[in-house]
Design a protein around this motif. Structure first.
Motif, PDB file in Angstrom:
ATOM      1  N   LEU A  85       0.839  -1.199   0.000  1.00 22.28           N
ATOM      2  CA  LEU A  85       0.000   0.000   0.000  1.00 22.28           C
ATOM      3  C   LEU A  85       0.877   1.252   0.000  1.00 22.28           C
ATOM      4  O   LEU A  85       0.552   2.255  -0.639  1.00 22.28           O
ATOM      5  CB  LEU A  85      -0.961  -0.015   1.197  1.00 22.28           C
ATOM      6  CG  LEU A  85      -2.157  -0.960   1.026  1.00 22.28           C
ATOM      7  CD1 LEU A  85      -2.847  -1.242   2.361  1.00 22.28           C
ATOM      8  CD2 LEU A  85      -3.166  -0.409   0.020  1.00 22.28           C
ATOM      9  N   GLU A  86       1.993   1.175   0.683  1.00 17.84           N
ATOM     10  CA  GLU A  86       2.928   2.295   0.719  1.00 17.84           C
ATOM     11  C   GLU A  86       3.555   2.555  -0.655  1.00 17.84           C
ATOM     12  O   GLU A  86       3.665   3.692  -1.094  1.00 17.84           O
ATOM     13  CB  GLU A  86       4.033   1.963   1.743  1.00 17.84           C
ATOM     14  CG  GLU A  86       5.264   2.830   1.690  1.00 17.84           C
ATOM     15  CD  GLU A  86       5.255   3.895   2.779  1.00 17.84           C
ATOM     16  OE1 GLU A  86       4.700   3.618   3.860  1.00 17.84           O
ATOM     17  OE2 GLU A  86       5.794   5.002   2.530  1.00 17.84           O
ATOM     18  N   THR A  87       3.920   1.467  -1.329  1.00 17.30           N
ATOM     19  CA  THR A  87       4.696   1.651  -2.566  1.00 17.30           C
ATOM     20  C   THR A  87       3.854   1.674  -3.836  1.00 17.30           C
ATOM     21  O   THR A  87       4.297   2.184  -4.852  1.00 17.30           O
ATOM     22  CB  THR A  87       5.731   0.512  -2.728  1.00 17.30           C
ATOM     23  OG1 THR A  87       5.028  -0.745  -2.672  1.00 17.30           O
ATOM     24  CG2 THR A  87       6.767   0.536  -1.621  1.00 17.30           C
ATOM     25  N   ASP A  88       2.636   1.120  -3.775  1.00 20.61           N
ATOM     26  CA  ASP A  88       1.880   1.005  -5.037  1.00 20.61           C
ATOM     27  C   ASP A  88       0.372   1.076  -4.787  1.00 20.61           C
ATOM     28  O   ASP A  88      -0.410   0.408  -5.468  1.00 20.61           O
ATOM     29  CB  ASP A  88       2.268  -0.327  -5.719  1.00 20.61           C
ATOM     30  CG  ASP A  88       1.870  -0.366  -7.185  1.00 20.61           C
ATOM     31  OD1 ASP A  88       1.731   0.715  -7.788  1.00 20.61           O
ATOM     32  OD2 ASP A  88       1.673  -1.478  -7.723  1.00 20.61           O
TER      33      ASP A  88
ATOM     34  N   ILE B 229      -6.654   3.292   4.201  1.00 20.14           N
ATOM     35  CA  ILE B 229      -6.814   1.835   4.046  1.00 20.14           C
ATOM     36  C   ILE B 229      -5.631   1.113   4.704  1.00 20.14           C
ATOM     37  O   ILE B 229      -5.807   0.102   5.393  1.00 20.14           O
ATOM     38  CB  ILE B 229      -6.903   1.459   2.537  1.00 20.14           C
ATOM     39  CG1 ILE B 229      -8.213   1.976   1.920  1.00 20.14           C
ATOM     40  CG2 ILE B 229      -6.761  -0.046   2.323  1.00 20.14           C
ATOM     41  CD1 ILE B 229      -9.450   1.245   2.338  1.00 20.14           C
ATOM     42  N   ALA B 230      -4.447   1.658   4.506  1.00 18.93           N
ATOM     43  CA  ALA B 230      -3.249   1.062   5.124  1.00 18.93           C
ATOM     44  C   ALA B 230      -3.369   1.099   6.650  1.00 18.93           C
ATOM     45  O   ALA B 230      -3.042   0.120   7.334  1.00 18.93           O
ATOM     46  CB  ALA B 230      -1.994   1.788   4.656  1.00 18.93           C
ATOM     47  N   GLU B 231      -3.872   2.209   7.165  1.00 17.71           N
ATOM     48  CA  GLU B 231      -4.053   2.321   8.615  1.00 17.71           C
ATOM     49  C   GLU B 231      -5.086   1.307   9.118  1.00 17.71           C
ATOM     50  O   GLU B 231      -4.892   0.658  10.146  1.00 17.71           O
ATOM     51  CB  GLU B 231      -4.501   3.739   8.990  1.00 17.71           C
ATOM     52  CG  GLU B 231      -3.363   4.756   8.968  1.00 17.71           C
ATOM     53  CD  GLU B 231      -3.850   6.209   8.937  1.00 17.71           C
ATOM     54  OE1 GLU B 231      -3.002   7.097   8.816  1.00 17.71           O
ATOM     55  OE2 GLU B 231      -5.091   6.430   9.015  1.00 17.71           O
ATOM     56  N   ALA B 232      -6.166   1.180   8.389  1.00 17.62           N
ATOM     57  CA  ALA B 232      -7.217   0.237   8.781  1.00 17.62           C
ATOM     58  C   ALA B 232      -6.684  -1.197   8.771  1.00 17.62           C
ATOM     59  O   ALA B 232      -6.939  -1.985   9.693  1.00 17.62           O
ATOM     60  CB  ALA B 232      -8.418   0.368   7.847  1.00 17.62           C
TER      61      ALA B 232
END
Lengths: 394, 394
Positions: free
Chosen positions: A56-59, B48-51
């Motif tokens: 999610l961080e990179t793409d 979304i990453a946090e969730a």
């Protein structure tokens, strides 16, 4: 609404028997050997979280967008490479499509192959999820018995000679529900028979990596190429919540599977595919699988020894070399459905065997799951079951 | 393998036309108005990453385990509450089932209702994904024309009077492909007609929240309860990669949908359901949707003004108050398929309209997507299209 609006197929479809049983066993006082759940203590939670954060961080923009029907190509390449490593198979990644667990593979196969009234051979006992998936396409089921070393070859041969069969469904390794594994000879025999009669083999293979005793055997796919559909799953090795399985088959069949998949749901969860792939390349999956195997072996060993010690001698049971299930055959006069009623009252559960027989029978059989209990539960639960059997069926 | 082994339904199924077009337009030099993608610039990637991190940290073992066929109950409650807030509907969470995007909803409806030869009414033009999903159940499609304010009511009434219809499929708000929205009167009329004739209405509603002009209208479901199946989706408000949609219908229909869902893939991706729910309760989704709406409005406004300025006057087009698509009607003599060939050569793409007409027609129509382009692309792309039209079809 007029009830006649429903399609004919729904009149024969019932809610899953296992699902109803699992509802009964949700009570936390019950020791349940009923479900077919992998043990969550061995889910790689931290590593999955790391993989999710990384992609999610990179793409992020791509990871959350629509994606291709076939599935994430690097993941399909990974699966193809693993077939080469583990089974010596040369598979093109385009011969693999990612599904929502292998259950969706069964539905897509039904869609692609089955007209109403087509004949499908099921192992007897056989996997309930497959019976359910295929039922929606209104086939006629033929059943072929399972013996200690796999399907009854004579009966299989007679059935395909006498009747026009389209599909044969098998779980050749650590079968659900019985735990039985086909011998290498039977694998070859099945391949020969199906090739000769031009019948499609579905080789459902979710437990293959969970072998804790004996030697790996070849896949039936090693002896049968053109008419083979191989189903695989990450549910037992990584986690079921990701809902990732796959279909591996010929280009000719895959072309139709893609059309059916697209009509069914466009594509499988892309976020989950990306997480699984990232997890696989950043971690040692084999090391992880060893942990699962070791844990399941301890449980199987304990369940087998407890049964040997406490169950009456005339009760037979399988001693699987892997997987998650063990199969009990009671004396003919004992109904496992009756036993189930008593067992629930004494807070222990299993799945009665009859529903696994698509054409009836198996009333004196039952399935026990050993993967999702701890050692104390296995000790107490099996003792309870033994007491119930001795008490009510002396 | 003998080709006759495939089911009859596969002989009429083709790969998606749009999918094939999208392959042509993958070249990054092409300005593509062809796809139906939401704009990834507005995916809430960080949230979304946090969730995901939060739920895996606090409840990893459950998040990665098998789950219920209906879907995560808190998420279903959230959807039910939002129906009450937005549409004044009182929905029981048990009347909602989580699907792999609303495309799977279409497949499940086909499974539950359609026998071979049953009649289904499609809007003309209508949504391709629905045509594909239903085709697998071999129905007969009847088409009813779309007018500026929704489906042609007289034609609908005549069709249901003359023929035995089982399902009517509609996208009443910012329709895909046309961008047309049904007036409130037409929504009532459709409800009355279907109730009278005991026909099931599928109200597919993925774009409802993407209104950037005009007032929210009631759902057809507000006027029709017993025979209604409402489909919803998080693909356009959160992200498509989560593959989360839902079916909302009566208890009676839901009972069958659950059986079909379980046979199809056991349950929808549980990790994605938990992430979506955590995202929804930790963030202000309405604030997020406003951002998407504002961005899409800018794009629609620009596309409309560019077309008004540069296209020949006799070309008609819709000016949708929301959604992602705009529909062009060329003079009768111009084939949009011919136009497509020229357009691709000049690096601009759209979807020709004919495939959206299930019983043929619409050769002079085409669909333009405005959500997934930036302003520069819209300016350049529409000018290119205008030039091609003037050059080749003077």
């Amino acid at each position: 609404m007029n009830n006649n609006l429903f399609a004919d197929r729904m009149s024969i479809a019932h809610k899953s028997f296992i699902r109803e049983i699992l509802k009964v066993t949700e009570d936390s006082n019950i020791i349940s050997f009923a479900g077919g759940l992998p043990n969550p203590a061995f889910f790689p939670v931290k590593e999955i979280a790391e993989a999710a954060a990384k992609i999610l961080e990179t793409d992020g923009g791509n990871v959350l967008q629509y994606s291709s029907t076939e599935g994430y190509l690097p993941l399909r390449k990974y699966i193809a490479e693993r077939y080469f490593l583990k089974n010596g198979l040369k598979i093109d990644p385009d011969q693999i499509l990612i599904t929502n667990g292998s259950q969706q593979g069964l539905d897509l196969i039904g869609k692609v192959f089955l007209n109403k009234g087509d004949r499908v051979i099921m192992e007897s006992p056989g996997y309930l999820g497959a019976i359910q998936a295929f039922s929606m396409y209104e086939p006629i089921f033929e059943s072929v018995s399972m013996l200690d070393d796999g399907i009854d070859i004579d009966m299989l041969e007679k059935t395909v000679r006498d009747k026009r069969i389209k599909l044969v469904y098998t779980v050749p390794t650590f079968q659900n529900p019985s735990g039985i594994t086909y011998s290498t000879k039977k694998r070859k025999d099945v391949a020969n028979i199906l090739e000769k009669h031009d019948i499609i083999l579905i080789e459902d293979n979710p437990y293959y990596e969970l072998r804790f005793a004996g030697e790996d055997l070849p896949l039936i796919r090693n002896f049968l190429e053109d008419n083979s559909i191989l189903l695989g799953s990450f549910s037992k090795t990584i986690s079921p919540g990701l809902r990732l399985g796959w279909i591996c088959t010929t280009n000719e069949i895959m072309e139709k599977i893609i059309i059916a998949k697209q009509a069914s749901d466009l594509h499988s969860n892309y976020l989950a595919q990306r997480i699984a792939y990232q997890y696989l390349i950043d971690n040692d999956i084999d090391e992880h699988i060893v942990k699962i195997r070791d844990a399941y072996k301890i449980r199987r060993d304990l369940m087998v020894s407890m049964i040997s010690e406490h169950f009456p001698e005339e009760i037979e049971f399988t001693k699987p070399e892997g997987g998650m299930f063990l199969w009990i055959t009671l004396p003919e006069k004992i109904s496992s459905l009756d036993l189930f009623e008593y067992a629930i009252k004494e807070n222990v559960a299993f799945v009665p065997g009859n529903p696994f027989y698509v054409n009836g029978g198996g009333n004196n059989t039952l399935r026990l799951n050993f993967s999702n209990s701890d050692e104390e539960q296995i000790e107490i639960g099996i003792k309870r079951l033994a007491n119930i059997i001795t008490k009510y069926f002396p």
